[in-house]
Design a protein around this motif. Structure first.
Motif, PDB file in Angstrom:
ATOM      1  N   GLU A   1       0.809  -1.226   0.000  1.00  0.00           N
ATOM      2  CA  GLU A   1       0.000   0.000   0.000  1.00  0.00           C
ATOM      3  C   GLU A   1       0.840   1.272   0.000  1.00  0.00           C
ATOM      4  O   GLU A   1       0.300   2.372   0.068  1.00  0.00           O
ATOM      5  N   SER A   2       2.149   1.126  -0.067  1.00  0.00           N
ATOM      6  CA  SER A   2       3.043   2.286  -0.059  1.00  0.00           C
ATOM      7  C   SER A   2       3.074   2.939  -1.436  1.00  0.00           C
ATOM      8  O   SER A   2       2.837   2.287  -2.450  1.00  0.00           O
ATOM      9  N   PRO A   3       3.408   4.227  -1.474  1.00  0.00           N
ATOM     10  CA  PRO A   3       3.588   4.874  -2.779  1.00  0.00           C
ATOM     11  C   PRO A   3       4.703   4.179  -3.564  1.00  0.00           C
ATOM     12  O   PRO A   3       5.635   3.630  -2.972  1.00  0.00           O
ATOM     13  N   LYS A   4       4.618   4.235  -4.875  1.00  0.00           N
ATOM     14  CA  LYS A   4       5.596   3.521  -5.727  1.00  0.00           C
ATOM     15  C   LYS A   4       7.029   3.910  -5.419  1.00  0.00           C
ATOM     16  O   LYS A   4       7.922   3.076  -5.452  1.00  0.00           O
ATOM     17  N   TYR A   5       7.267   5.179  -5.131  1.00  0.00           N
ATOM     18  CA  TYR A   5       8.640   5.621  -4.875  1.00  0.00           C
ATOM     19  C   TYR A   5       9.206   5.051  -3.572  1.00  0.00           C
ATOM     20  O   TYR A   5      10.401   5.098  -3.340  1.00  0.00           O
ATOM     21  N   VAL A   6       8.349   4.502  -2.719  1.00  0.00           N
ATOM     22  CA  VAL A   6       8.799   3.802  -1.513  1.00  0.00           C
ATOM     23  C   VAL A   6       8.701   2.289  -1.723  1.00  0.00           C
ATOM     24  O   VAL A   6       9.577   1.536  -1.313  1.00  0.00           O
ATOM     25  N   ARG A   7       7.618   1.867  -2.366  1.00  0.00           N
ATOM     26  CA  ARG A   7       7.359   0.434  -2.534  1.00  0.00           C
ATOM     27  C   ARG A   7       8.486  -0.268  -3.291  1.00  0.00           C
ATOM     28  O   ARG A   7       8.997  -1.301  -2.841  1.00  0.00           O
ATOM     29  N   TYR A   8       8.907   0.281  -4.410  1.00  0.00           N
ATOM     30  CA  TYR A   8       9.922  -0.408  -5.217  1.00  0.00           C
ATOM     31  C   TYR A   8      11.276  -0.488  -4.526  1.00  0.00           C
ATOM     32  O   TYR A   8      11.855  -1.574  -4.427  1.00  0.00           O
ATOM     33  N   PRO A   9      11.811   0.619  -3.992  1.00  0.00           N
ATOM     34  CA  PRO A   9      13.075   0.479  -3.254  1.00  0.00           C
ATOM     35  C   PRO A   9      12.924  -0.406  -2.012  1.00  0.00           C
ATOM     36  O   PRO A   9      13.828  -1.177  -1.680  1.00  0.00           O
ATOM     37  N   GLY A  10      11.777  -0.304  -1.333  1.00  0.00           N
ATOM     38  CA  GLY A  10      11.541  -1.151  -0.163  1.00  0.00           C
ATOM     39  C   GLY A  10      11.543  -2.619  -0.516  1.00  0.00           C
ATOM     40  O   GLY A  10      12.089  -3.449   0.220  1.00  0.00           O
TER      41      GLY A  10
ATOM     42  N   LEU B   1      16.487  -3.877   8.002  1.00  0.00           N
ATOM     43  CA  LEU B   1      16.214  -2.665   8.782  1.00  0.00           C
ATOM     44  C   LEU B   1      15.741  -1.535   7.877  1.00  0.00           C
ATOM     45  O   LEU B   1      14.768  -0.837   8.195  1.00  0.00           O
ATOM     46  N   ALA B   2      16.401  -1.346   6.744  1.00  0.00           N
ATOM     47  CA  ALA B   2      16.014  -0.263   5.832  1.00  0.00           C
ATOM     48  C   ALA B   2      14.606  -0.476   5.279  1.00  0.00           C
ATOM     49  O   ALA B   2      13.821   0.478   5.185  1.00  0.00           O
ATOM     50  N   ALA B   3      14.263  -1.712   4.923  1.00  0.00           N
ATOM     51  CA  ALA B   3      12.904  -2.000   4.448  1.00  0.00           C
ATOM     52  C   ALA B   3      11.889  -1.763   5.567  1.00  0.00           C
ATOM     53  O   ALA B   3      10.779  -1.269   5.328  1.00  0.00           O
ATOM     54  N   SER B   4      12.268  -2.104   6.794  1.00  0.00           N
ATOM     55  CA  SER B   4      11.381  -1.851   7.943  1.00  0.00           C
ATOM     56  C   SER B   4      11.148  -0.360   8.133  1.00  0.00           C
ATOM     57  O   SER B   4      10.029   0.066   8.439  1.00  0.00           O
ATOM     58  N   VAL B   5      12.192   0.442   7.960  1.00  0.00           N
ATOM     59  CA  VAL B   5      12.045   1.902   8.081  1.00  0.00           C
ATOM     60  C   VAL B   5      11.053   2.404   7.026  1.00  0.00           C
ATOM     61  O   VAL B   5      10.194   3.245   7.324  1.00  0.00           O
ATOM     62  N   ALA B   6      11.149   1.890   5.808  1.00  0.00           N
ATOM     63  CA  ALA B   6      10.207   2.294   4.752  1.00  0.00           C
ATOM     64  C   ALA B   6       8.770   1.948   5.140  1.00  0.00           C
ATOM     65  O   ALA B   6       7.851   2.770   4.974  1.00  0.00           O
ATOM     66  N   ILE B   7       8.569   0.759   5.689  1.00  0.00           N
ATOM     67  CA  ILE B   7       7.236   0.328   6.125  1.00  0.00           C
ATOM     68  C   ILE B   7       6.728   1.242   7.240  1.00  0.00           C
ATOM     69  O   ILE B   7       5.579   1.689   7.230  1.00  0.00           O
ATOM     70  N   VAL B   8       7.594   1.536   8.190  1.00  0.00           N
ATOM     71  CA  VAL B   8       7.226   2.345   9.354  1.00  0.00           C
ATOM     72  C   VAL B   8       6.837   3.761   8.937  1.00  0.00           C
ATOM     73  O   VAL B   8       5.811   4.290   9.382  1.00  0.00           O
ATOM     74  N   VAL B   9       7.637   4.374   8.090  1.00  0.00           N
ATOM     75  CA  VAL B   9       7.344   5.749   7.665  1.00  0.00           C
ATOM     76  C   VAL B   9       5.990   5.800   6.962  1.00  0.00           C
ATOM     77  O   VAL B   9       5.150   6.655   7.260  1.00  0.00           O
ATOM     78  N   CYS B  10       5.757   4.871   6.046  1.00  0.00           N
ATOM     79  CA  CYS B  10       4.481   4.869   5.320  1.00  0.00           C
ATOM     80  C   CYS B  10       3.306   4.576   6.247  1.00  0.00           C
ATOM     81  O   CYS B  10       2.247   5.197   6.126  1.00  0.00           O
TER      82      CYS B  10
ATOM     83  N   GLY C   1      12.871  -4.372  16.993  1.00  0.00           N
ATOM     84  CA  GLY C   1      13.237  -5.724  16.579  1.00  0.00           C
ATOM     85  C   GLY C   1      14.238  -5.732  15.431  1.00  0.00           C
ATOM     86  O   GLY C   1      15.216  -6.484  15.462  1.00  0.00           O
ATOM     87  N   SER C   2      14.030  -4.872  14.447  1.00  0.00           N
ATOM     88  CA  SER C   2      14.934  -4.817  13.294  1.00  0.00           C
ATOM     89  C   SER C   2      16.318  -4.339  13.706  1.00  0.00           C
ATOM     90  O   SER C   2      17.328  -4.821  13.187  1.00  0.00           O
ATOM     91  N   TYR C   3      16.370  -3.404  14.644  1.00  0.00           N
ATOM     92  CA  TYR C   3      17.665  -2.916  15.138  1.00  0.00           C
ATOM     93  C   TYR C   3      18.395  -4.016  15.924  1.00  0.00           C
ATOM     94  O   TYR C   3      19.588  -4.256  15.717  1.00  0.00           O
ATOM     95  N   LEU C   4      17.683  -4.680  16.822  1.00  0.00           N
ATOM     96  CA  LEU C   4      18.303  -5.763  17.602  1.00  0.00           C
ATOM     97  C   LEU C   4      18.782  -6.893  16.693  1.00  0.00           C
ATOM     98  O   LEU C   4      19.794  -7.533  16.970  1.00  0.00           O
ATOM     99  N   PHE C   5      18.065  -7.109  15.606  1.00  0.00           N
ATOM    100  CA  PHE C   5      18.372  -8.198  14.670  1.00  0.00           C
ATOM    101  C   PHE C   5      19.698  -7.979  13.940  1.00  0.00           C
ATOM    102  O   PHE C   5      20.313  -8.931  13.466  1.00  0.00           O
ATOM    103  N   LEU C   6      20.158  -6.725  13.870  1.00  0.00           N
ATOM    104  CA  LEU C   6      21.390  -6.417  13.140  1.00  0.00           C
ATOM    105  C   LEU C   6      22.569  -7.274  13.583  1.00  0.00           C
ATOM    106  O   LEU C   6      23.385  -7.680  12.763  1.00  0.00           O
ATOM    107  N   ASP C   7      22.667  -7.533  14.878  1.00  0.00           N
ATOM    108  CA  ASP C   7      23.828  -8.292  15.357  1.00  0.00           C
ATOM    109  C   ASP C   7      23.468  -9.445  16.295  1.00  0.00           C
ATOM    110  O   ASP C   7      24.292  -9.912  17.061  1.00  0.00           O
ATOM    111  N   SER C   8      22.226  -9.908  16.217  1.00  0.00           N
ATOM    112  CA  SER C   8      21.815 -10.953  17.163  1.00  0.00           C
ATOM    113  C   SER C   8      21.435 -12.272  16.513  1.00  0.00           C
ATOM    114  O   SER C   8      21.282 -13.266  17.221  1.00  0.00           O
ATOM    115  N   HIS C   9      21.256 -12.298  15.194  1.00  0.00           N
ATOM    116  CA  HIS C   9      20.727 -13.485  14.517  1.00  0.00           C
ATOM    117  C   HIS C   9      19.467 -13.901  15.278  1.00  0.00           C
ATOM    118  O   HIS C   9      18.625 -13.053  15.537  1.00  0.00           O
ATOM    119  N   ILE C  10      19.340 -15.166  15.669  1.00  0.00           N
ATOM    120  CA  ILE C  10      18.180 -15.564  16.474  1.00  0.00           C
ATOM    121  C   ILE C  10      18.623 -16.171  17.806  1.00  0.00           C
ATOM    122  O   ILE C  10      17.854 -16.845  18.474  1.00  0.00           O
TER     123      ILE C  10
END
Length: 193
Positions: free
Chosen positions: A56-65, A120-129, A148-157
């Motif tokens: 549901e994001s605008p195209k200029y966010v959806r495609y890069p996301g 994380l970057a895709a999550s930021v796009a989702i969050v902003v929209c 969660g996306s920030y913690l995931f950067l260096d925690s794996h699971i």
């Protein structure tokens, strides 16, 4: 249904994370290898959840996301294939860790780190929209998803940080999906009257 489906991968990853060995050695190698075969199927579903929420994001966010979500799937999948499946197989074959398996872990971790940043970057796009479209209704989901996306950067699971990260991601994706679905139903109800 969509809300449940976008939450499910994160919840499954959190559950598997409870069993993820902290160290790879001869005693953990079999589960390490088999677990990462399972994870190779589950991790791409996190990217698919992002893909869906970007719909549901605008195209200029959806495609890069979506390019970023795809980047997560590819590069994080490489981590699981190399350090997870390959590292486990080499440890099994050698009866323990050896210097020969270090290049697998080095390149796997480098690719996985890039993939986690894509997530994380895709999550930021989702969050902003979501915040722009649904305002306060989206706020709880956006907080959970970003944490969660920030913690995931260096925690794996790995337990505990990785399990918390995956749980936050699941809750965040579900809450944003729910806010979006309830926003759509409100709009549909107002157009009917």
């Amino acid at each position: 249904m969509r809300t449940l489906l976008v939450a499910l991968p994160g919840l499954i990853l959190a559950g598997i994370g409870l069993t993820h060995p902290h160290h790879l050695d001869a005693s953990t190698a079999q589960w390490w290898q088999n677990m990462h075969i399972i994870l190779a199927v589950i991790f791409p579903l996190l990217g698919a959840a992002q893909w869906v929420l970007l719909d549901e994001s605008p195209k200029y966010v959806r495609y890069p996301g979506r390019v970023l979500a795809f980047g997560f799937v590819v590069f994080y999948g490489a981590l699981d294939a190399l350090a997870g499946i390959g590292g486990g197989a080499m440890t099994l074959a050698n009866g323990g860790r050896s210097a020969a398996d270090e290049p697998l872990f080095k390149i796997g971790n480098q690719l996985g780190t890039f993939g986690a940043w894509c997530f994380l970057a895709a999550s930021v796009a989702i969050v902003v929209c979501a915040l722009l479209k649904h305002r306060l209704k989206a706020l709880p989901g956006t907080v959970f998803l970003l944490v969660g996306s920030y913690l995931f950067l260096d925690s794996h699971i790995y337990w505990p940080k990785g399990v918390i990260a995956c749980t936050c991601i699941a809750v965040g994706l579900a809450a944003i999906s729910y806010a979006s679905a309830s926003g759509r139903s409100t709009i549909e109800d107002s157009t009917r009257t």
